[in-house]
Design a protein around this motif. Sequence first.
Motif, PDB file in Angstrom:
ATOM      1  N   ALA A 343       0.859  -1.195   0.000  1.00 51.37           N
ATOM      2  CA  ALA A 343       0.000   0.000   0.000  1.00 51.37           C
ATOM      3  C   ALA A 343       0.887   1.234   0.000  1.00 51.37           C
ATOM      4  N   VAL A 344       0.479   2.219  -0.781  1.00 51.60           N
ATOM      5  CA  VAL A 344       1.168   3.506  -0.831  1.00 51.60           C
ATOM      6  C   VAL A 344       0.154   4.586  -0.479  1.00 51.60           C
ATOM      7  N   VAL A 385       3.097  -0.776   4.182  1.00 53.18           N
ATOM      8  CA  VAL A 385       2.489   0.541   3.956  1.00 53.18           C
ATOM      9  C   VAL A 385       3.598   1.589   3.876  1.00 53.18           C
ATOM     10  N   THR A 386       3.643   2.297   2.752  1.00 49.15           N
ATOM     11  CA  THR A 386       4.608   3.374   2.550  1.00 49.15           C
ATOM     12  C   THR A 386       3.846   4.692   2.481  1.00 49.15           C
ATOM     13  N   GLY A 434       2.387  -5.878  -6.644  1.00 46.81           N
ATOM     14  CA  GLY A 434       1.633  -4.702  -7.049  1.00 46.81           C
ATOM     15  C   GLY A 434       1.522  -3.729  -5.901  1.00 46.81           C
ATOM     16  N   ALA A 435       0.837  -2.616  -6.149  1.00 47.44           N
ATOM     17  CA  ALA A 435       0.667  -1.597  -5.111  1.00 47.44           C
ATOM     18  C   ALA A 435      -0.707  -0.968  -5.233  1.00 47.44           C
ATOM     19  N   VAL A 436      -1.367  -0.789  -4.099  1.00 47.86           N
ATOM     20  CA  VAL A 436      -2.634  -0.075  -4.068  1.00 47.86           C
ATOM     21  C   VAL A 436      -2.328   1.346  -3.604  1.00 47.86           C
ATOM     22  N   VAL A 437      -2.643   2.313  -4.456  1.00 53.44           N
ATOM     23  CA  VAL A 437      -2.286   3.709  -4.195  1.00 53.44           C
ATOM     24  C   VAL A 437      -3.467   4.414  -3.555  1.00 53.44           C
TER      25      VAL A 437
END
Length: 534
Positions: A343-344, A385-386, A434-437
């Motif tokens: 997560a971003v 989380v970033t 992948g990443a959820v933005v």
Amino acid sequence: MKFGPASPADALGGVTVHTLRQGSLVLKKGTTIGPDEVAALTGAGVKDVVVVRLEEGDVSEDVAAASIAQAVAGEGVNVERAFTGRANLFAGAPGVLVVDRAIVDRINAVDEAITFATLAAYKPVVEGEMIATVKLIPFGVAGTLRDAAVQVASGGAMRIAPYTVKKVGIVSTLLPGLSPKVIDKTLRVTEERLAPAGAKIIAERRVPHDEKVLAKTIKELLGLGAELVIVFGASAIADRRDVIPSAIEQIGGAIEHFGMPVDPGNLLLIGRAGNVPVLGAPGCARSPVENGFDWVLMRLLAGLKVTRADLTGMGVGGLLMEIVTRPQPRVPVGSDGNSNVAAVVLAAGRSTRMGGPNKLLAELNGKALVRIVAEQAIASKASSVTVVTGHQAPEVEKALAGLKVTFVYNPDFADGLASSVKAGIAAVPADANGAVVCLGDMPLIDARLIDRLIEAFAPDRGNLIVVPVSEGRRGNPVLWSRRFFNELMTLDGDIGARHLIMKHAEAVADVAVEGHGAFLDIDTPQALEDARSG
């Protein structure tokens, strides 16, 4: 043809091979040496100059190029006056370029001095478009070679096939879940494809995905005068016995070929009802991006028959783009492709629309907005989380004290949203798929929604971008496969990645949501007040 250095006096009548500069004298390549040039060369102190002279039986480069170009030009092709050994050929009318490759190859095999280059065979062209060029390498060539090339070319190496099909019928089959908006967009895209050929959709029908109903509808369009029928199936054609081919055969038509070695465009079907071609369109034909459907459609609009041999010969050059719905590397069968999604949280903005205070630090139910978002991301199935900071970074970090997050500072936060997206994507752990933005000003996004996005993320099924949707409207957050990280890193300014979602529509999975949480961002004092009162 003689070639070599000569004194100015002996160079009389020759043609300069190179541009010569000495003092104030500039003598360009290709200049024929006359008395004036001899005097100028002598006056400049030039001892010798490299020239070529045609011998008996030679023809000049312009004469040779012009005669070969005239010989290759077939119907609908215009030849421009030759200059510096080059004769260009142009389309005299819109249509499809037909090229005899064997003749082109034989012309180029006559001698290395003679070259003939064309656009790709069957390329759609517009009137006035340059389609080929004849270029002589030296300043002249033996007349016998020129004659040999002309003799080969006299078979007619190229022509323009004008568009002849003007009336097109469209059938869209329907299944539950197929949005009318998809069909509307397909029609718009098809109209745009037909426009260069001057063709029009004379009738369009939307019918159940049933072979009997479809057969009746195709017959109706033929009765209305359609010179080409295109069927957009609600489901891709899987076999020659599927709905679309069965419907064509039911009205006495025939299936000429199913499938083509062009990607996108594999699942194209060509049939015929009497003398009218019937196309079963592949799914990619709904997109305006070039695909195999275009290659076949434009030929048919020009009245050119597309044979099985034509289709099977399209493999070389047939990979038109990397097919994003095929994971790279492929996810092994049975593997959990969505097990590692980071997560971003974007929390670097200046909150200009709030009129002063940093909206991310504003409180809702006793917590800063950015903390609410970060806590929900942590509570979700996201593997990490970033948080991207920028404006008032110390204050944002303080608001997130005690939370298990990684901070990344974006020094370019003032440039807009794109800079924060890039900073966040660059910081995603290397092992994440992948990443959820997430946006730091969307406090109504909860862990359950993030989990639903992660659960819908399935690279092995082509679900590479996952978006929450309500009543046809797409919201946030958006989950992106690592496959698109490089493209996300090209974003610029204050515009997000919506255009990438449109570009890669075939890779998008929609997750239906209720309520307005996926659409509410706290951009203004009024929006904050509404969230508090809600």
